[in-house]
Design a protein around this motif. Structure first.
Motif, PDB file in Angstrom:
ATOM      1  N   ARG A   1      91.118  -4.498 -71.486  1.00 39.98           N
ATOM      2  CA  ARG A   1      92.054  -4.065 -70.403  1.00 39.98           C
ATOM      3  C   ARG A   1      90.972  -3.241 -69.239  1.00 39.98           C
TER       4      ARG A   1
ATOM      5  N   GLU B   1      99.036  -9.175 -66.032  1.00 44.01           N
ATOM      6  CA  GLU B   1      98.379  -8.299 -64.696  1.00 44.01           C
ATOM      7  C   GLU B   1      99.675  -7.544 -64.413  1.00 44.01           C
TER       8      GLU B   1
ATOM      9  N   SER C   1     103.245 -11.404 -64.956  1.00 45.25           N
ATOM     10  CA  SER C   1     103.042 -10.516 -63.801  1.00 45.25           C
ATOM     11  C   SER C   1     103.898  -9.562 -63.924  1.00 45.25           C
TER      12      SER C   1
ATOM     13  N   ILE D   1      97.545 -13.156 -70.439  1.00 44.77           N
ATOM     14  CA  ILE D   1      97.029 -12.297 -69.696  1.00 44.77           C
ATOM     15  C   ILE D   1      98.293 -11.689 -69.185  1.00 44.77           C
TER      16      ILE D   1
ATOM     17  N   ALA E   1      93.702 -12.738 -62.142  1.00 43.85           N
ATOM     18  CA  ALA E   1      94.281 -13.178 -63.260  1.00 43.85           C
ATOM     19  C   ALA E   1      94.103 -14.903 -63.261  1.00 43.85           C
TER      20      ALA E   1
ATOM     21  N   GLN F   1      94.847  -5.062 -65.562  1.00 40.41           N
ATOM     22  CA  GLN F   1      94.897  -6.550 -66.156  1.00 40.41           C
ATOM     23  C   GLN F   1      94.671  -6.181 -67.484  1.00 40.41           C
TER      24      GLN F   1
END
Length: 239
Positions: A204, A147, A180, A145, A161, A190
């Protein structure tokens, strides 16, 4: 006004912040909701007639049916604890909560027979993204992920997240790494990247302005009192 049609009286913790102002406008515009006032920290001047420092001061204006918490820490935790202890349902969109604190507040809420709803993201599109990510994780168990948020967001990784990763792992994904990014110009974004042999699948969600949170805030305020006592996580529970 008859009791059956009485408005839902709302207090907002963190009303002077950027999300707090969006929330106040959403409450004022929504049918059946009434803004009683808002809680602000000692750093914020009391230059608005609706601003107060404590829950006692807010309740002195009028009883409230729900407290919306969009404050930063430590005010968020303090005001949420106080409201739940008094039997007032809470909707919290604040971040920076530890699992231990959430569990503790959930216990207080359950004991006091009051619901507390924690919403990682008020954007309805983000709710869809989290649900879809958990479903994809059943087939694509390797994922990461990314974010991305504005540079004034204090916590990382984001609550969205962390909840997304937790739900993906519960669905069968391998431990999900979260990256991040904090930069000016961003709001809340995200991206989830799934990888498998010879292919990549990406989903997304982008909040291009904080107005994307308004409909979710109203839905949470209207729906929280229908939930059973205790701690609940996720906007989808009231949609």
């Amino acid at each position: 006004m008859s009791k059956a049609s009485a408005p839902l009286r709302v207090g907002i913790a963190g009303i002077a912040g950027r999300l707090g102002r969006i929330a106040a406008d959403a409450v004022l515009e929504a049918e059946g909701l009434e803004l009683v006032g808002g809680l602000v920290s000692e750093r914020t001047p009391l230059d608005n007639a609706t601003f107060v420092r404590t829950l006692d001061d807010l309740l002195a204006r009028a009883p409230i049916d729900v407290l919306l918490d969009v404050a930063t820490q430590p005010g968020s935790e303090r005001w949420t604890r106080d409201a739940v202890a008094r039997g007032i349902p809470v909707v919290s969109g604040s971040s920076g909560w530890s699992e231990a604190t959430l569990d503790e507040i959930g216990g207080v809420a359950e004991k006091g027979r009051v619901p507390a709803l924690f919403v990682p993201n008020f954007a309805i599109g983000a709710v869809v993204m989290m649900r879809v990510a958990a479903e994809i994780a059943r087939t694509f168990p390797r994922a990461e992920i990314v974010e991305m948020h504005h540079d004034t967001k204090n916590d990382a990784p984001s609550g969205t997240a962390k909840v997304t990763a937790k739900r993906m792992e519960a669905a069968g994904a391998a431990p999900v790494i979260i990256h991040s990014v904090r930069l000016p110009g961003l709001v809340a974004h995200q991206e989830i990247i799934f990888g498998s042999r010879g292919e990549v699948l990406t989903i997304r969600h982008d909040s291009l302005s904080r107005e994307s949170f308004a409909d979710g805030i109203v839905a949470a305020l209207r729906g929280v009192r229908r939930l059973p006592p205790g701690l609940h996580v996720g906007l989808e529970l009231v949609l």
